[in-house]
Write a protein that holds these residues in place. Structure first.
Motif, PDB file in Angstrom:
ATOM      1  N   ILE A 156       0.964  -1.313  -0.025  1.00  0.00           N
ATOM      2  CA  ILE A 156       0.005  -0.012  -0.062  1.00  0.00           C
ATOM      3  C   ILE A 156       0.799   1.142   0.105  1.00  0.00           C
ATOM      4  N   PRO A 157       0.866   1.833  -1.201  1.00  0.00           N
ATOM      5  CA  PRO A 157       1.812   3.294  -1.105  1.00  0.00           C
ATOM      6  C   PRO A 157       1.211   4.469  -0.465  1.00  0.00           C
ATOM      7  N   PRO A 158       2.002   5.218   0.132  1.00  0.00           N
ATOM      8  CA  PRO A 158       1.362   6.360   0.772  1.00  0.00           C
ATOM      9  C   PRO A 158       0.390   6.895   0.158  1.00  0.00           C
ATOM     10  N   PRO A 159      -0.780   7.385   0.894  1.00  0.00           N
ATOM     11  CA  PRO A 159      -1.994   7.871   0.074  1.00  0.00           C
ATOM     12  C   PRO A 159      -1.506   9.210  -0.779  1.00  0.00           C
ATOM     13  N   ILE A 160      -0.540   9.902  -0.305  1.00  0.00           N
ATOM     14  CA  ILE A 160      -0.443  11.325  -0.929  1.00  0.00           C
ATOM     15  C   ILE A 160       0.386  10.849  -2.431  1.00  0.00           C
ATOM     16  N   ALA A 161       0.772   9.658  -2.420  1.00  0.00           N
ATOM     17  CA  ALA A 161       1.361   9.489  -4.058  1.00  0.00           C
ATOM     18  C   ALA A 161       0.131   9.242  -5.089  1.00  0.00           C
ATOM     19  N   GLY A 162      -1.116   9.111  -4.555  1.00  0.00           N
ATOM     20  CA  GLY A 162      -2.124   8.615  -5.447  1.00  0.00           C
ATOM     21  C   GLY A 162      -2.318   7.609  -6.345  1.00  0.00           C
ATOM     22  N   ILE A 163      -1.460   6.490  -5.707  1.00  0.00           N
ATOM     23  CA  ILE A 163      -1.329   5.267  -6.613  1.00  0.00           C
ATOM     24  C   ILE A 163      -2.316   4.280  -5.743  1.00  0.00           C
ATOM     25  N   PRO A 164      -2.768   3.434  -6.379  1.00  0.00           N
ATOM     26  CA  PRO A 164      -3.813   2.386  -5.872  1.00  0.00           C
ATOM     27  C   PRO A 164      -2.602   1.381  -5.376  1.00  0.00           C
ATOM     28  N   PRO A 165      -3.204   0.468  -4.338  1.00  0.00           N
ATOM     29  CA  PRO A 165      -2.521  -0.723  -3.941  1.00  0.00           C
ATOM     30  C   PRO A 165      -1.783  -1.753  -5.211  1.00  0.00           C
ATOM     31  N   ILE A 166      -0.637  -2.240  -4.652  1.00  0.00           N
ATOM     32  CA  ILE A 166       0.429  -2.912  -5.561  1.00  0.00           C
ATOM     33  C   ILE A 166       0.253  -4.489  -4.940  1.00  0.00           C
ATOM     34  N   ASP A 167      -0.216  -5.290  -6.140  1.00  0.00           N
ATOM     35  CA  ASP A 167      -0.113  -6.796  -5.671  1.00  0.00           C
ATOM     36  C   ASP A 167       1.038  -7.096  -6.623  1.00  0.00           C
ATOM     37  N   GLY A 168       2.203  -7.485  -6.030  1.00  0.00           N
ATOM     38  CA  GLY A 168       3.408  -8.300  -6.639  1.00  0.00           C
ATOM     39  C   GLY A 168       4.033  -9.314  -5.993  1.00  0.00           C
TER      40      GLY A 168
END
Length: 450
Positions: A56-68
């Motif tokens: 889960i990137p920081p909310p301020i980044a505006g990027i959705p959760p990442i599944d890798g």
């Protein structure tokens, strides 16, 4: 595995916005499928394993959760311990589940990782691990670098103990203090290391502590939960600097079952872990830990008051020589017999308000058969130089006769703060009468400093 950048449908403006706020771990997913090595019932060698990860990137980044996919390996310093031994665990993330999603490079040494290692088999639980704030620069759209975290646990049961990589968090200190937590999607992750513990017959200290977090900002509190301590005992929870407790301490009593949850505030920059112990001082026989803990963000500065003393000195003078030979004059002609006073150095190191005065007086110069040249015939032309940085400035005396009554050679005035170093010189001239009897004449010029 290729690092995927931000989706192409994102606008350039949004990428610029990310670049502005993202000295952070805003991450891009890496591809790749799951790969778990086959289990080996009594294996002791470590192996790198792949496992699905949800970041889960920081909310301020505006990027959705990442599944890798994360590739990680667990190693230990002792694969065949006895019950009661302390085992050091290293959790190496060989390939994180993400990379830098923007084309702006991230600087070195901004990343502090923390995580957990899961224990299953003969002993269950988790081991808190932390890593140093150290990483190479990350290029724009480049892979996020590998990192290592370490921690320790005490072996409490004989048998096969399996170690698997667990959740981890990446904290970044660049522009903002931000976290990117990554959790194992289907816990537990595959086993990376198996150790075989034997019963050495020694008493086992079963005291344990677990932390609510493996890192925190200076001044934050962390929940420290203990188990299997002596019931109703005084227990101290303290920071650990690698060899001894730090200044971060809190003491209270365990419950009637030997458990507790204390919330110490961690401030000391030396703290790299947390321990708990019974009694007045750290004793591993009656304690638990250290559990790894890392201070993140700006550590408050420490201050130490400094003191010194400037000792006052004295008023003194020295001279470059003690004998002056004036020039020769002729009988019947007489006139000026000249020379120079040997340089006098005055040092006023008293550090007070008083100035000083250097005066001189001369005796009659006597020669053969009691012949004399009167003291009033000697005159001088004084000069004085002040050393740079001196609080006072010296003034030369007036040119003229010295005589037996004396005259001022140089001086400094009184003031609020005086002192310094000075050099004093003078040209000398003795007016010898024309028919002074031939011979050698001598007198004494006395200099007095007050």
């Amino acid at each position: 595995m290729a690092i995927l950048g931000p989706p192409s449908r994102r606008s350039a403006g949004r990428r610029r916005r990310l670049a502005a706020v993202l000295g952070v771990t805003a991450l891009a997913v890496t591809g790749g499928g799951l790969l778990a090595p086959p289990a080996a019932a009594m294996a002791t060698a470590s192996a790198a394993v792949d496992f699905p990860t949800h970041c889960i990137p920081p909310p301020i980044a505006g990027i959705p959760p990442i599944d890798g996919t994360t590739t990680a390996e667990i190693t230990v310093d002792n694969a065949a311990p006895e019950v009661g031994d302390t085992v050091k665990v290293t959790y190496k993330v060989v390939k994180p589940a993400a990379g830098n999603p923007v084309d702006v490079a991230l600087p070195a040494d901004i990343m502090t990782p923390t995580g957990k290692v899961t224990l299953t088999g003969a002993q269950t639980g988790s081991v808190t691990v932390t890593g140093p704030k150290k990483n190479p620069p990350v290029p724009g759209l480049g892979e996020f670098p590998p990192f290592e975290m370490t921690g320790t646990f005490t072996v409490t049961a004989p048998g096969e103990i399996k170690l698997s990589p667990g959740d981890y968090n990446i904290h970044t200190s660049y522009i903002l203090e931000l976290d990117t937590p990554c959790t194992v999607t289907n816990p537990p992750a595959p086993v990376s290391q198996t150790i075989i513990a034997t019963d050495g017959g020694n008493p086992v200290n079963e005291r344990t502590i677990t932390l609510s977090a493996a890192s925190g900002k200076p001044g934050e509190r962390v929940n420290v939960t203990g188990a299997k301590f002596t019931p109703n005992a005084d227990v101290t929870v303290a920071g650990w600097n690698g060899s001894a407790p730090t200044a971060d301490k809190i003491t209270s009593k365990s419950t009637s079952t030997g458990s507790f949850t204390f919330r110490p505030k961690i401030n000391d920059p030396a703290t790299v872990g947390i321990v708990a112990f019974e009694g007045a001082s750290w004793d591993p026989v009656k304690g638990a830990g250290p559990a790894a803990y890392t201070l993140i963000g700006d550590v408050p500065p420490l201050s130490q008051q400094l003191g010194t003393m400037v000792r006052n000195g004295v008023l003194s003078m020295t001279q470059a020589g003690d004998s002056v030979q004036l020039s020769t004059v002729d009988f019947g002609t007489g006139g000026a017999s000249t020379g120079a006073l040997h340089t006098v150095t005055v040092k006023d190191f008293r550090g007070g308000p008083a100035g000083w005065s250097l005066t001189g007086r001369v005796t009659d110069l006597t020669g053969p058969g009691g012949a004399k040249i009167d003291a009033g015939k000697l005159s001088w032309t004084p000069s004085c130089t002040t050393k740079a940085g001196s609080p006072s400035t010296c003034a030369a005396g007036s040119p003229g006769a010295v005589g037996s009554a004396g005259a001022t050679l140089a001086s400094t005035p009184d003031g609020a703060f005086t002192g310094g170093e000075f050099t004093v010189d003078a040209g000398l001239s003795l007016d010898v009468p024309a028919f002074t009897p031939p011979g050698t004449y001598a007198g004494v010029l006395t200099l007095t400093l007050t």
